[in-house]
Design an enzyme around this catalytic site. Structure first.
Site, PDB file in Angstrom:
ATOM      1  N   ALA A 159       6.833   4.709  -8.875  1.00  0.00           N
ATOM      2  CA  ALA A 159       7.823   3.632  -8.862  1.00  0.00           C
ATOM      3  C   ALA A 159       9.245   4.078  -9.120  1.00  0.00           C
ATOM      4  O   ALA A 159       9.537   4.765 -10.097  1.00  0.00           O
ATOM      5  CB  ALA A 159       7.467   2.537  -9.876  1.00  0.00           C
ATOM      6  N   GLY A 160      10.100   3.686  -8.213  1.00  0.00           N
ATOM      7  CA  GLY A 160      11.528   3.860  -8.403  1.00  0.00           C
ATOM      8  C   GLY A 160      12.114   5.114  -7.791  1.00  0.00           C
ATOM      9  O   GLY A 160      13.337   5.256  -7.721  1.00  0.00           O
ATOM     10  N   GLY A 183      10.371  -0.443  -6.704  1.00  0.00           N
ATOM     11  CA  GLY A 183      11.107  -0.829  -5.516  1.00  0.00           C
ATOM     12  C   GLY A 183      12.607  -0.651  -5.615  1.00  0.00           C
ATOM     13  O   GLY A 183      13.339  -0.960  -4.688  1.00  0.00           O
ATOM     14  N   ASN A 240       6.586   5.028  -2.317  1.00  0.00           N
ATOM     15  CA  ASN A 240       6.377   4.064  -1.246  1.00  0.00           C
ATOM     16  C   ASN A 240       7.713   3.614  -0.672  1.00  0.00           C
ATOM     17  O   ASN A 240       8.105   4.025   0.412  1.00  0.00           O
ATOM     18  CB  ASN A 240       5.569   2.868  -1.750  1.00  0.00           C
ATOM     19  CG  ASN A 240       5.213   1.893  -0.625  1.00  0.00           C
ATOM     20  OD1 ASN A 240       5.576   2.090   0.523  1.00  0.00           O
ATOM     21  ND2 ASN A 240       4.491   0.851  -0.953  1.00  0.00           N
ATOM     22  N   THR A 241       8.479   2.844  -1.456  1.00  0.00           N
ATOM     23  CA  THR A 241       9.717   2.282  -0.929  1.00  0.00           C
ATOM     24  C   THR A 241      10.681   3.367  -0.470  1.00  0.00           C
ATOM     25  O   THR A 241      11.377   3.211   0.533  1.00  0.00           O
ATOM     26  CB  THR A 241      10.384   1.401  -2.010  1.00  0.00           C
ATOM     27  OG1 THR A 241       9.410   0.489  -2.511  1.00  0.00           O
ATOM     28  CG2 THR A 241      11.550   0.638  -1.438  1.00  0.00           C
ATOM     29  N   LYS A 280      -5.989   1.846  -8.932  1.00  0.00           N
ATOM     30  CA  LYS A 280      -4.716   1.898  -9.650  1.00  0.00           C
ATOM     31  C   LYS A 280      -4.488   0.531 -10.276  1.00  0.00           C
ATOM     32  O   LYS A 280      -4.397  -0.478  -9.569  1.00  0.00           O
ATOM     33  CB  LYS A 280      -3.579   2.246  -8.687  1.00  0.00           C
ATOM     34  CG  LYS A 280      -2.209   2.237  -9.352  1.00  0.00           C
ATOM     35  CD  LYS A 280      -1.088   2.446  -8.339  1.00  0.00           C
ATOM     36  CE  LYS A 280       0.229   1.935  -8.913  1.00  0.00           C
ATOM     37  NZ  LYS A 280       1.289   1.906  -7.903  1.00  0.00           N
TER      38      LYS A 280
END
Lengths: 377, 256, 72
Positions: free
Chosen positions: B182-183, B156, B204-205, B95
């Site tokens: 993301a996000g 994040g 992830n986050t 990635k």
């Protein structure tokens, strides 16, 4: 309480004509993009300015119809139980002046006809009569309804204007749908078209849906006879009538029909004949203005037109139609109210619509409180 | 129903990709992986610090590893990190993250496209992380990327699907899978991405920062699955409309 | 031990004195990590993991020992 009649008469006819003529492409695009249309948006879509946007209107109509009705099309069949009529409607084949043979089915005969229809598989039946209140009395209609109720999920009536009390009798006997075509919302034109007979009372007819709603009628159908007056009047009025009822009788299911005047016994020059493009424009505008309303198209329209209208936004059609009295068991010699142009039976209709990606639905709804009264399927 | 997601030579049944950063304890990662049903897990690369144990001991066997090039500020640095990742013997997926604004942490589309081109030539399966920009996405795909990974909102941020319209454009336009990255902070947002037609989501986050990361992982797994099924089922209607749009099959063509 | 046998190298950016003949494997092991879970770069060249035990560092070598960490 305000009635639709007072609401409608408060709108100025000449002003509306000017507004309609002044509509621009911007007005049309605004209406096309709106999530919820205002009456002005609706008028814009009926105006000549919307003509170049017909395809966009049709696409939007399809989108809304799919959202609210999916790919299901309700199918019903009409049953004329009497063509005896005391009215003088200039455009109608049942006009009292048309010296044709008349037929009035007895309750037993009407039930036989209805049973034949039930055996064909129909669950949604529409009973029609002319206006002869002594012969085709509310009690006569109610007697037929009570007898056939166990065999149908939905029974509609398209008869003369009744009192609120008589509508209550209809509801209690098992009627759940009442269709009332105002024909025209232009009082002067109405008076000319209906020179004598009980139907000449414009206000009594105009307020019939409100009486039916108060009597507990579950669903109501509206329609102007297209071709009598200009689009910005009768077309607009039909949508406004349905819209006004939706807002004032929110518990009542509102639908519209789109009858275009067609040939019948006798002669009548159609004042504002509607060509196919203008007709489709009107139907699309109705869908955009009334996204949740059932739009019914009868066999006045050709099989080709109905097939296409289903692809656009019509979600209820008739099949196996006879517009003469009886017609399934009792072959009468009386001429029909009007000539149908789509003679498809239910099976053919189902096949044709299936080929176009639609499924016919015979039973859309059934009064749960009467379910137990039905005999085994 | 068999709904297999084919990407980078693999056949996946889960369309949720999970990350390994920011957990309270890395011991949670196997549990998170199991609860989410995910089959692809991302990792980053760093110099070994004294006492640092690394993450590999926490990665469940059988998961596909998707190393990222976080920390790379240029295409060349991304290429270097990609080579190191491959040397670790965990496959040839990479990635690409090229970020040189450490305040905004937004990806550099030019650097990403350039790194994509270089790495595809070296035989990598490249997953480029991008702003949902049509032209950057096209450049990456033309360079041979196996997918594009547009961001839903700043990395994040847990702010959800703020780039909806642009991602919708990519979904419409790209012939490769669109994996939203993301996000995404909530399962409903991941679900929305999938309903729109995204091929997968990377979270992830959103999982790692939850009070109960394992439970949240399960929620994301179900949300992604639900959104995918809804997309496949086909909504009753679309909501987009453009005036004067010409349809491929006109409804009024029958009129003279 | 003669002074000349010491070499100055960089490991992960930090200067480190090592004896002549030190292998990359020894350096990795001295960091307390599993050699199977790292990748070693010597002067920007990735070293084949099989060859860590036989690769001896030279003076001024720049060594990077890299492993996977958490990330998204």
């Amino acid at each position: 309480m305000e009635t639709f009649r007072s609401f409608w008469s408060s709108l100025d006819r000449e002003q509306r004509e000017r507004d309609c003529a002044a509509m621009t492409a911007d007005d049309v695009c605004h209406a096309l993009a709106a999530d919820e249309l205002t009456p002005r948006d609706f008028l814009a879509l009926l105006s000549p300015a919307a003509a170049p946007y017909l395809e966009a209107m049709a696409q939007r109509a399809r989108e809304l119809t799919t959202r609210y009705f999916g790919y299901a099309v309700n199918v019903f069949t009409p049953l004329y139980i009497s063509d005896v009529c005391t009215n003088h409607c200039r455009y109608c084949g049942f006009n009292v002046n048309n010296k044709q043979k008349r037929t009035h089915l007895s309750v037993d005969e009407a039930v036989e006809e209805a049973m034949a229809i039930a055996r064909q598989g129909f669950e949604d039946i529409l009973l029609l009569t002319g206006e002869a209140p002594k012969l085709s009395s509310p009690e006569y209609i109610a007697s037929v309804v009570r007898r056939i109720k166990p065999h149908f999920a939905s029974i509609g009536i398209e008869v003369y204007s009744l009192s609120e009390e008589d509508y209550r009798l209809m509801v209690e006997s098992g009627v759940n749908n009442m269709t009332m075509f105002q024909e025209t919302y232009n009082p002067e034109l109405y008076a000319w078209l209906h020179p004598a007979g009980p139907k000449s009372n414009y206000a009594w007819r105009l307020e019939a849906p409100e009486r039916a709603a108060r009597a507990g009628m579950r669903s109501l159908g509206f329609g102007a006879l297209l071709g009598l007056d200009r689009m910005e009047h009768d077309g607009f009025a039909t949508g406004m009538h349905a819209w006004w009822m939706q807002h004032n009788y929110p518990g009542t299911d509102i639908g519209v029909s789109i009858p275009r005047i067609c040939n019948h016994v006798g002669d009548f020059a159609i004042p504002h004949e509607l060509d196919d493009r203008r007709f489709v424009q009107y139907v699309c505008a109705l869908r955009l203005f009334l996204p949740r309303a059932t739009i019914t198209c009868s066999s006045r329209e050709s099989a080709d037109m109905r097939n296409h209208l289903v692809s656009i936004c019509v979600n209820r059609v008739s099949a196996g139609v006879s517009t003469a009295v009886g017609g399934r068991v009792h072959q009468t010699e009386t001429p029909p109210q009007f000539d149908i142009t789509d003679a498809r039976d239910m099976r053919t209709m189902a096949r044709d619509l299936e080929q176009r990606g639609f499924q016919i639905v015979l039973k859309d709804w059934e009064d749960p409180t009467l379910t137990n009264a039905r005999k085994g399927a | 129903m068999d709904d297999i997601f084919e990407i980078g030579g693999e056949k996946l049944s889960s369309r949720l990709f999970i990350g390994t950063g920011k957990y309270r304890s890395d011991d949670l990662i196997p549990k998170v992986a199991e609860a989410s049903g995910s089959q692809v897990i991302t990792v980053a690369m760093r110099r070994v610090d004294d006492g640092g144990k690394g993450i590999m001991g926490h990665i469940p066997a059988g998961m596909h590893l998707l190393p990222n090039t976080s920390g790379a500020r240029t295409a060349e640095e991304a290429v270097r990190l990609a080579r190191i990742a491959r040397a670790a013997g965990c496959g040839n997926w990479i990635k690409i993250e090229v970020i040189n604004d450490t305040l905004r942490l937004l990806p550099d589309g030019y650097g990403t496209a350039k790194a994509t081109e270089m790495l595809v030539k070296e035989g990598f399966v490249v997953f480029p992380y991008i702003n949902p920009d049509l032209y950057v996405a096209r450049a990456c795909v033309e360079a041979g990327a196996c997918c594009v990974m547009p961001l839903a909102s700043p990395i994040g941020s847990n702010r959800g699907l703020r780039t909806r319209e642009m991602i919708a454009v990519l979904i419409d336009e790209m012939k490769v899978p669109v994996i939203v990255d993301a996000g995404i902070g909530k399962p409903s947002e991941a679900c929305e991405c999938m309903e729109m037609g995204a091929s997968a989501c990377l979270v992830n986050t959103g999982i790692a920062s939850a009070r109960d990361a394992v439970l949240m992982a399960e929620a994301f797994g179900k949300a992604v699955d639900a959104g995918r099924k809804a997309y496949l089922a086909g909504f009753g209607t679309g909501r987009s409309f453009a005036e004067g749009a010409s349809a491929s099959s006109p409804l009024t063509g029958f009129l003279r | 031990m003669p002074e000349s046998s010491d070499m100055l190298i960089q490991v992960n950016g930090k200067e480190q004195k090592v004896l002549q003949g030190t292998t990359l494997l020894q350096i990795v092991q001295a960091m307390g990590v599993d050699p199977a879970r790292v990748v070693v770069e010597r002067n920007l060249e990735i070293v084949d993991p099989e060859k860590l035990s036989e690769t001896r560092v030279a003076d001024s070598d720049r060594i990077e020992v890299i492993h996977f960490v958490g990330g998204g």
